[in-house]
Design a protein around this motif. Structure first.
Motif, mmCIF file in Angstrom:
data_model
loop_
_atom_site.group_PDB
_atom_site.id
_atom_site.type_symbol
_atom_site.label_atom_id
_atom_site.label_comp_id
_atom_site.label_asym_id
_atom_site.label_seq_id
_atom_site.Cartn_x
_atom_site.Cartn_y
_atom_site.Cartn_z
ATOM 1 N N MET A 190 6.926 1.331 6.496
ATOM 2 C CA MET A 190 6.995 2.448 7.442
ATOM 3 C C MET A 190 7.778 3.578 6.769
ATOM 4 O O MET A 190 8.681 3.336 5.971
ATOM 5 C CB MET A 190 7.697 2.024 8.726
ATOM 6 C CG MET A 190 7.045 0.855 9.427
ATOM 7 S SD MET A 190 5.410 1.235 10.039
ATOM 8 C CE MET A 190 5.793 2.289 11.400
ATOM 9 N N CYS A 197 3.012 7.050 10.087
ATOM 10 C CA CYS A 197 3.145 7.361 8.664
ATOM 11 C C CYS A 197 3.615 6.122 7.919
ATOM 12 O O CYS A 197 4.615 5.502 8.289
ATOM 13 C CB CYS A 197 4.151 8.478 8.449
ATOM 14 S SG CYS A 197 3.601 10.051 9.111
ATOM 15 N N VAL A 198 2.883 5.766 6.870
ATOM 16 C CA VAL A 198 3.267 4.642 6.022
ATOM 17 C C VAL A 198 3.212 5.084 4.566
ATOM 18 O O VAL A 198 2.540 6.049 4.217
ATOM 19 C CB VAL A 198 2.362 3.397 6.233
ATOM 20 C CG1 VAL A 198 2.523 2.821 7.614
ATOM 21 C CG2 VAL A 198 0.913 3.721 5.947
ATOM 22 N N LYS A 201 2.569 3.602 0.578
ATOM 23 C CA LYS A 201 2.101 2.507 -0.253
ATOM 24 C C LYS A 201 3.051 2.386 -1.438
ATOM 25 O O LYS A 201 3.336 3.368 -2.117
ATOM 26 C CB LYS A 201 0.680 2.762 -0.749
ATOM 27 C CG LYS A 201 0.099 1.588 -1.491
ATOM 28 C CD LYS A 201 -1.355 1.812 -1.833
ATOM 29 C CE LYS A 201 -1.916 0.585 -2.523
ATOM 30 N NZ LYS A 201 -3.320 0.795 -2.881
ATOM 31 N N PHE A 252 2.653 -1.907 1.927
ATOM 32 C CA PHE A 252 2.986 -0.776 2.791
ATOM 33 C C PHE A 252 4.335 -0.948 3.482
ATOM 34 O O PHE A 252 4.737 -2.052 3.827
ATOM 35 C CB PHE A 252 1.905 -0.585 3.857
ATOM 36 C CG PHE A 252 0.577 -0.219 3.275
ATOM 37 C CD1 PHE A 252 0.318 1.073 2.852
ATOM 38 C CD2 PHE A 252 -0.409 -1.175 3.130
ATOM 39 C CE1 PHE A 252 -0.902 1.412 2.296
ATOM 40 C CE2 PHE A 252 -1.639 -0.848 2.577
ATOM 41 C CZ PHE A 252 -1.880 0.447 2.160
#
Length: 79
Positions: A43, A6-7, A9, A41
């Protein structure tokens, strides 16, 4: 087996010219001066919820207020 990362932006403010601290100790940001366009991006573990409130003394700046973390185990956070 699937591996999912999962990241988030993000839109980053320019930390050289768009971040300052006022006399009371609040962090202020100018959301119109963005930076780090090539690296948007992070984490999901690095994310923190914040709120931006427009500074009544100077409309260019927004005061950064941190939200309270609820139900999420964040390393090093004792709240």
């Amino acid at each position: 087996m699937k591996f999912i990362v999962c990241v988030f932006k993000c839109k980053w403010v320019d930390s050289n010219t768009s971040v300052r601290t006022d006399d009371i100790g609040f962090t202020l940001v100018d959301l119109k001066k963005l930076g780090y366009h090539n690296d948007p991006f992070i984490m999901a573990k690095q994310a923190r919820q914040v709120f931006y409130v427009q500074d009544p003394c100077d409309e260019r700046w927004c005061v950064v207020l941190q939200g309270k973390t609820i139900g999420v185990n964040v390393e090093g956070d004792d709240s």
